[in-house]
Every structure is written in C-alpha cells, then in structure tokens.
Design a protein around this motif. Structure first.
Motif, PDB file in Angstrom:
ATOM      1  N   GLY A 158       0.758  -1.159  -0.277  1.00 48.92           N
ATOM      2  CA  GLY A 158      -0.125   0.000  -0.031  1.00 48.92           C
ATOM      3  C   GLY A 158       0.763   1.291  -0.125  1.00 48.92           C
ATOM      4  O   GLY A 158       0.259   2.375   0.028  1.00 48.92           O
ATOM      5  N   TYR A 179      -3.936   7.957  13.204  1.00 51.87           N
ATOM      6  CA  TYR A 179      -4.175   6.373  12.905  1.00 51.87           C
ATOM      7  C   TYR A 179      -2.826   5.944  12.416  1.00 51.87           C
ATOM      8  O   TYR A 179      -1.789   6.573  11.820  1.00 51.87           O
ATOM      9  CB  TYR A 179      -5.070   6.591  11.704  1.00 51.87           C
ATOM     10  CG  TYR A 179      -5.752   5.186  11.310  1.00 51.87           C
ATOM     11  CD1 TYR A 179      -6.290   4.498  12.411  1.00 51.87           C
ATOM     12  CD2 TYR A 179      -5.736   4.486  10.302  1.00 51.87           C
ATOM     13  CE1 TYR A 179      -6.676   3.106  12.234  1.00 51.87           C
ATOM     14  CE2 TYR A 179      -5.976   3.418   9.972  1.00 51.87           C
ATOM     15  CZ  TYR A 179      -6.733   2.744  10.765  1.00 51.87           C
ATOM     16  OH  TYR A 179      -7.344   1.302  10.701  1.00 51.87           O
ATOM     17  N   TRP A 221      -2.336   3.564   9.977  1.00 48.48           N
ATOM     18  CA  TRP A 221      -2.352   3.113   8.538  1.00 48.48           C
ATOM     19  C   TRP A 221      -1.500   2.026   8.152  1.00 48.48           C
ATOM     20  O   TRP A 221      -0.561   2.134   7.612  1.00 48.48           O
ATOM     21  CB  TRP A 221      -1.600   4.468   7.928  1.00 48.48           C
ATOM     22  CG  TRP A 221      -2.686   5.476   7.956  1.00 48.48           C
ATOM     23  CD1 TRP A 221      -2.339   6.828   8.825  1.00 48.48           C
ATOM     24  CD2 TRP A 221      -3.878   5.965   7.633  1.00 48.48           C
ATOM     25  NE1 TRP A 221      -3.229   7.656   8.623  1.00 48.48           N
ATOM     26  CE2 TRP A 221      -4.343   7.076   8.057  1.00 48.48           C
ATOM     27  CE3 TRP A 221      -4.753   4.976   6.682  1.00 48.48           C
ATOM     28  CZ2 TRP A 221      -5.503   7.520   7.675  1.00 48.48           C
ATOM     29  CZ3 TRP A 221      -5.803   5.477   6.540  1.00 48.48           C
ATOM     30  CH2 TRP A 221      -6.571   6.875   7.081  1.00 48.48           C
ATOM     31  N   LYS A 222      -1.919   0.904   8.667  1.00 43.31           N
ATOM     32  CA  LYS A 222      -1.246  -0.451   8.239  1.00 43.31           C
ATOM     33  C   LYS A 222      -1.423  -0.663   6.836  1.00 43.31           C
ATOM     34  O   LYS A 222      -0.627  -1.526   6.210  1.00 43.31           O
ATOM     35  CB  LYS A 222      -1.925  -1.460   9.117  1.00 43.31           C
ATOM     36  CG  LYS A 222      -1.741  -1.229  10.540  1.00 43.31           C
ATOM     37  CD  LYS A 222      -2.371  -2.512  11.533  1.00 43.31           C
ATOM     38  CE  LYS A 222      -2.044  -2.407  12.811  1.00 43.31           C
ATOM     39  NZ  LYS A 222      -2.660  -3.725  13.613  1.00 43.31           N
ATOM     40  N   GLY A 223      -2.523  -0.249   6.103  1.00 44.09           N
ATOM     41  CA  GLY A 223      -2.523  -0.077   4.846  1.00 44.09           C
ATOM     42  C   GLY A 223      -1.798   0.957   4.131  1.00 44.09           C
ATOM     43  O   GLY A 223      -2.234   0.992   2.763  1.00 44.09           O
ATOM     44  N   ASN A 224      -1.333   1.808   4.502  1.00 48.79           N
ATOM     45  CA  ASN A 224      -0.448   3.010   4.274  1.00 48.79           C
ATOM     46  C   ASN A 224      -1.362   3.890   3.301  1.00 48.79           C
ATOM     47  O   ASN A 224      -2.584   3.956   3.360  1.00 48.79           O
ATOM     48  CB  ASN A 224       0.607   2.358   3.519  1.00 48.79           C
ATOM     49  CG  ASN A 224       1.629   1.785   4.553  1.00 48.79           C
ATOM     50  OD1 ASN A 224       2.340   2.518   5.287  1.00 48.79           O
ATOM     51  ND2 ASN A 224       1.750   0.512   4.263  1.00 48.79           N
ATOM     52  N   ARG A 227      -2.778   3.369   0.356  1.00 49.22           N
ATOM     53  CA  ARG A 227      -3.909   2.714  -0.313  1.00 49.22           C
ATOM     54  C   ARG A 227      -5.017   2.811   0.698  1.00 49.22           C
ATOM     55  O   ARG A 227      -6.443   3.133   0.320  1.00 49.22           O
ATOM     56  CB  ARG A 227      -3.708   1.298  -0.664  1.00 49.22           C
ATOM     57  CG  ARG A 227      -4.576   0.432  -1.528  1.00 49.22           C
ATOM     58  CD  ARG A 227      -4.277  -0.736  -1.626  1.00 49.22           C
ATOM     59  NE  ARG A 227      -3.246  -0.813  -2.659  1.00 49.22           N
ATOM     60  CZ  ARG A 227      -2.239  -1.716  -2.229  1.00 49.22           C
ATOM     61  NH1 ARG A 227      -2.218  -2.328  -0.958  1.00 49.22           N
ATOM     62  NH2 ARG A 227      -1.318  -1.805  -3.251  1.00 49.22           N
ATOM     63  N   GLU A 228      -4.917   2.395   1.914  1.00 46.59           N
ATOM     64  CA  GLU A 228      -5.779   2.717   2.753  1.00 46.59           C
ATOM     65  C   GLU A 228      -6.081   4.047   3.183  1.00 46.59           C
ATOM     66  O   GLU A 228      -7.565   3.988   3.146  1.00 46.59           O
ATOM     67  CB  GLU A 228      -5.232   2.095   4.243  1.00 46.59           C
ATOM     68  CG  GLU A 228      -6.382   2.043   5.364  1.00 46.59           C
ATOM     69  CD  GLU A 228      -5.890   1.559   6.709  1.00 46.59           C
ATOM     70  OE1 GLU A 228      -6.757   1.294   7.676  1.00 46.59           O
ATOM     71  OE2 GLU A 228      -4.451   1.220   6.685  1.00 46.59           O
ATOM     72  N   GLN A 265      -6.326   6.291   1.002  1.00 45.61           N
ATOM     73  CA  GLN A 265      -7.308   6.565  -0.168  1.00 45.61           C
ATOM     74  C   GLN A 265      -8.347   6.084  -0.212  1.00 45.61           C
ATOM     75  O   GLN A 265      -9.495   6.614  -0.444  1.00 45.61           O
ATOM     76  CB  GLN A 265      -6.527   5.935  -1.483  1.00 45.61           C
ATOM     77  CG  GLN A 265      -7.355   6.525  -2.996  1.00 45.61           C
ATOM     78  CD  GLN A 265      -6.516   5.727  -3.951  1.00 45.61           C
ATOM     79  OE1 GLN A 265      -5.265   5.376  -4.119  1.00 45.61           O
ATOM     80  NE2 GLN A 265      -7.160   5.555  -5.040  1.00 45.61           N
ATOM     81  N   ASN A 266      -8.641   4.815   0.317  1.00 44.59           N
ATOM     82  CA  ASN A 266      -9.676   4.149   0.215  1.00 44.59           C
ATOM     83  C   ASN A 266     -10.979   4.640   1.551  1.00 44.59           C
ATOM     84  O   ASN A 266     -12.040   4.815   1.151  1.00 44.59           O
ATOM     85  CB  ASN A 266      -9.796   2.581   0.705  1.00 44.59           C
ATOM     86  CG  ASN A 266      -8.890   1.982  -0.331  1.00 44.59           C
ATOM     87  OD1 ASN A 266      -9.208   2.417  -1.466  1.00 44.59           O
ATOM     88  ND2 ASN A 266      -8.628   0.601  -0.153  1.00 44.59           N
ATOM     89  N   VAL A 267     -10.241   5.194   2.387  1.00 38.65           N
ATOM     90  CA  VAL A 267     -11.234   5.748   3.552  1.00 38.65           C
ATOM     91  C   VAL A 267     -11.855   7.152   3.099  1.00 38.65           C
ATOM     92  O   VAL A 267     -12.816   7.539   3.106  1.00 38.65           O
ATOM     93  CB  VAL A 267     -10.088   5.992   4.883  1.00 38.65           C
ATOM     94  CG1 VAL A 267     -10.839   7.075   5.838  1.00 38.65           C
ATOM     95  CG2 VAL A 267      -9.767   4.716   5.457  1.00 38.65           C
ATOM     96  N   ARG A 302     -14.520   6.390   0.557  1.00 35.02           N
ATOM     97  CA  ARG A 302     -15.619   6.120   1.180  1.00 35.02           C
ATOM     98  C   ARG A 302     -16.602   7.147   1.746  1.00 35.02           C
ATOM     99  O   ARG A 302     -17.608   7.221   1.862  1.00 35.02           O
ATOM    100  CB  ARG A 302     -15.187   4.911   2.295  1.00 35.02           C
ATOM    101  CG  ARG A 302     -16.626   4.373   2.877  1.00 35.02           C
ATOM    102  CD  ARG A 302     -16.459   2.940   3.573  1.00 35.02           C
ATOM    103  NE  ARG A 302     -15.174   3.083   4.603  1.00 35.02           N
ATOM    104  CZ  ARG A 302     -14.066   2.690   4.692  1.00 35.02           C
ATOM    105  NH1 ARG A 302     -13.631   1.911   3.692  1.00 35.02           N
ATOM    106  NH2 ARG A 302     -13.032   2.900   5.626  1.00 35.02           N
TER     107      ARG A 302
END
Length: 506
Positions: free
Chosen positions: A227, A406, A408-411, A413-414, A416-418, A421
């Motif tokens: 990510g 936070y 951000w274990k998904g870095n 990419r995470e 961006q997704n958050v 959404r």
C-alpha cells in the motif's frame, strides 16, 4: 550609601536582567528599584537611535516620558555620549551646561540636587547614557553613587549586547528558514512526479533516487509495505526514463496461479497445452523496448526464478512449447514487501537472482513514518473524489487529527480508500468524526477539545504548524509527549519548532 545596600541593589538588578532579555520590560523596573533602594530620583536611560542619530529616552523611573533626544555633545548627557566618561554635577542649579531638558525640574530652591550620568558601553562603543538625580542632604561622597551607577550601566550594556545578538540570531534564523523553505520548494518542484504526493524529507529522498536512476537501464528493486505505492514509483521511473514512449507492463506475481504465471510472463505457442489454440505473446515480449514491473516478485516459484534470471542475463525468453529464443530489450523493476534476505537464507529465493534484482534498491517508508505527508495526501485524494463524484466536501479538523493519529497499516492505499468511502457517504458537505470508519473513531479521544482548522486554502505548512502547536499545548509543552501524540520523534518535533518559530514558555 552602605555597602549592604549596594550589594543588595546589584543582586536584585542581576536577577531582573537574567529573567528576560526584553529591556523594554526589565529596565523600567530596574530604574524604579534604584529609586526605592538607593534614593535616586528621575533615573533615565537613553539609547542610540540610528534613525535620528541621537540618543533618545528608552525608560525612566516614573514610567512615562517623551522620546526626546540629545545630539552628540549636547548638554551633560550628550557630552557623556561623546566622550564616553562619567560626568558628575554636584549641584545642577550651579551648572550652566545642565539643560534640564527632559524632566523640566521645578521648585529646586533650597535643595542641592546632584546629577550623575555614566556611559552605557557595548563592545567598546557608547550606545547610551544612564543618568540620575540625587538630593544631597549631608556630607557624603558622590563617588559611591557614581561607581554603583557605572556597575548598573555595565549590567544593562551586557543585556543590551545579548539582546541585540539574540535579535540578530533570530533574523538569521528567519532568513535561513525562508531560504530552506524556498530550497525545499525548489527541490520539490524539481523532483515532483505526477502521481506522487508528499513533501516529507523521506519522500523527497526517494524522489531524488528515482530521478537519478530513471535515465539508466539499471534494474530497480522497490521495497516497502503493502500500500505504500510501489507501482506509482515504478511508473515514475519508467516515465522519467528514455523508455517513456514504450510500453509499461505491470504484473502481480502473487495474484496469478502458478500454473498460469509462466504463460503470462513468457507467452506460449499454439498447442503448447490444452486450450492453447493460438500463439500468444507474454508480458516480456509486450514490454519490449519498455519496462516490465514485477510486483510481489518474492512470490515467484523457484523454477520461474531460474527463467527470470536467464532473461536478465541473456536478454531473451522462450515461449512455452517453443525452443526458439526471442530477444527482448526490457528494463525490469521489481517490488516486494517480503524479506528477501530471509528467503534467500531459507532457500526460498535464489541468491543469484536476488543480487541481479537488487542493483538499485529503493525503500519506500510507510505512511506512519512520514506523517507530515498525511494532510497533503488527504487533500489530494479529497480533490480527486470531489471531481469524480461531483460533491463539494471539506475536511473538518477532528477528521484531519484522526487521520494524523491513525497507524495506517494499509498505508497510502488505505488512506485513499478511507477518503473515497467518506466522500461517497457524506451528506452535509463536511467530513466530521461521525463520517470516520469505526476503527478510526476508537483511536480518537472523544472527550478531547478541538480547535477548528480550515484545511481548504491553507498550505500544508500552516496545517502542520497548528497541529504541532496544539500537541505541545495539550502535553504541557513537553516535546517528548507531543512527539508521541503526533507519531513523530522528539528530534522531528524539535526541528519543526525551530522551523516554524514556535515559541515555548519559559
């Protein structure tokens, strides 16, 4: 004047001067103290004013004054300034050169008033004059009063010099800060790559390597957690290279079943296996002249690692079902989040292939190690999704604060997704704490007071400075605790305190 009074006066004045470098605050108090402890009247400090080329009044024992000045050699005060030596007037009523300019002394009949003026010297140069009246009511020497006033003038001069040095240092730091910000902006603009967002020192360092390696044909190994944007950096290397007009082909080695991966990479001939009704080029042939990006290269099975090694060494591939080699001119950029060194030791990854891939390793740090990039990334994604979903949305402070805190274990990419959404589900045009995913709300203290920070229209520097100021305030200005709250190191916080000129309480 007793020796005890003299020592007490010097001690109290030293304490006052050591408490602050602001002479505008400390000197009036000192002058009033001289009146109280010693019996001086009408104590005055004049300092040189380059705009008028005079010494002008800066403080008095009464607290109120006009900024009248003296030219060099004018009156007793002007003579002290000119010659740099103390002058004592035993009786001002008998001194024709005494101008009585500042205090306009009246009703002096029957009083014997002495006037003492001593130079204030800094670095051997007279920068002002300290003067005082004292009524002589008995036989007493004016030498003691002159000596005391001289010592106090020396203390004030030392503070004056230190104040000027600190002010000069502040100006130099401000100038250096502006120069560093300009240089950082220049470097960022120079290194800026479309699609890569971030201004942290860590990302700028990665971009510097990207710019240096891109013009070459060297094999690059991108390392970093899932990510962090390894494919984005791979594309940046390709589009900054002489191969930019040729294909960029990406393949995820871990997303394709092992029995199909070889055919995807190297292609196949008609009849090579059941269902092979026609010949097909593999990714290496499709990328000929350009770049192939092998994502998750650590997932390659050992028999394909051998074939990849041959491609690197011989610059040729063989399709499945064919013994005829096909020459290819392909630059390889590989990426992995696996510990290849451990895999080599365990025999799961070929050592010779590892060294062939690891010509130029580039480590992309996780988002939690470059938190200063979070606000600018968040704003970047927000602007993208506002256009994509035709919604006018802004980020509230509490959301930005939660994003900064936070893990951000998904870095990226995470993140961006958050943001995507939240924009999709938003109803009122402002992303608030209620719009955050539940797991992020749990990491954000609900009872904590917040101060609104407008993100839109502000630079990343303004946002970062305010976040640091708030963290310092909430932790009692303990840098270590503030750094912990921000997810930064104390050294990073200290650097930004200096960078933004944040004042800490004494």
């Amino acid at each position: 004047m007793s020796h005890k009074i003299e020592l007490e006066t010097l001690y109290e004045i030293s304490k006052i001067l050591s408490s602050s470098l602001n002479l505008e605050q400390t000197v009036p108090y000192i002058l009033r103290l001289l009146k109280k402890l010693v019996g001086f009247e009408r104590v005055t400090l004049t300092l040189y004013d380059p705009s008028t080329d005079q010494i002008v009044v800066r403080a008095t024992s009464s607290g109120s004054f006009l900024r009248d000045g003296f030219k060099k050699g004018e009156g007793i005060t002007g003579k002290v300034w000119k010659h740099g030596v103390p002058i004592v007037v035993p009786d001002i009523s008998q001194e024709p050169e005494f101008l009585n300019k500042l205090w306009k002394r009246k009703n002096l009949k029957g009083k014997k008033i002495a006037f003492i003026a001593v130079p204030v010297k800094a670095s051997g140069k007279v920068v002002g004059v300290l003067s005082a009246d004292i009524e002589i009511t008995r036989r007493e020497s004016l030498d003691d009063y002159t000596r005391l006033l001289n010592m106090i003038a020396t203390l004030i001069a030392n503070s004056f010099s230190l104040e000027r040095k600190v002010e000069e240092e502040k100006r130099n730091l401000e100038s250096e800060k502006r120069a560093l910000e300009a240089e950082l902006k220049r470097i960022y603009e120079k290194l800026h790559v479309e699609g890569i967002v971030g201004r942290s020192r860590e990302i700028l360092s990665v971009l510097d390597i990207v710019h240096r390696v891109a013009p070459t044909n060297a094999t690059v190994l991108l390392r970093g957690e899932s990510g962090v944007g390894k494919e984005v950096f791979a594309r940046a290397i390709h589009f900054l290279s002489p191969r930019a007009n040729k294909p960029f082909i990406a393949i995820n080695c871990g997303a394709i079943p092992e029995n199909l991966l070889e055919a995807e990479l190297f292609g196949y001939e008609k009849g090579a296996f059941t269902g092979a009704y026609s010949s097909k080029k593999g990714k290496f042939e499709l990328a000929n002249g350009g770049t192939i990006f092998l994502d998750e290269v650590g997932e390659l099975p050992l028999h394909l690692q051998v074939k990849l090694l041959r491609v690197i060494q011989e610059k040729e591939i063989e399709r499945l079902g064919s013994s005829k080699p096909v020459k290819v001119d392909v630059r390889i950029i590989a990426a992995t989040n696996r510990d290849l060194e451990s895999m080599v030791r365990e025999g799961k990854f070929r050592e010779d292939l590892y060294y062939r891939l690891n010509v130029v390793p580039i480590f992309i740090p996780p988002l939690r190690e470059r938190r200063e990039d979070i606000p600018v990334l968040a704003q970047h994604f927000l602007e993208r999704f506002k256009k994509e979903y035709s919604k006018d949305v802004s980020i509230s402070h509490e959301v930005m604060d939660a994003l900064m805190n936070y893990e951000w274990k998904g870095n990226v990419r995470e993140l961006q997704n958050v943001l995507e959404r939240m924009v999709i589900l938003d109803r009122d045009g402002t992303l608030t704490e209620e719009d955050l995913p539940q797991e992020m709300r749990r990491t954000y203290p609900a009872s904590r007071e917040t101060v609104k920070i407008p993100v839109n229209g502000e630079s990343i520097w303004d946002v970062e400075r305010k976040l640091i100021e708030r963290a310092l305030s909430e932790t009692g200005f303990v840098i270590k605790e503030a750094a912990k709250k921000l997810g930064m190191t104390p050294r990073q916080v200290s650097y930004r305190i200096q960078k933004y000129g944040i004042k800490l309480p004494r």
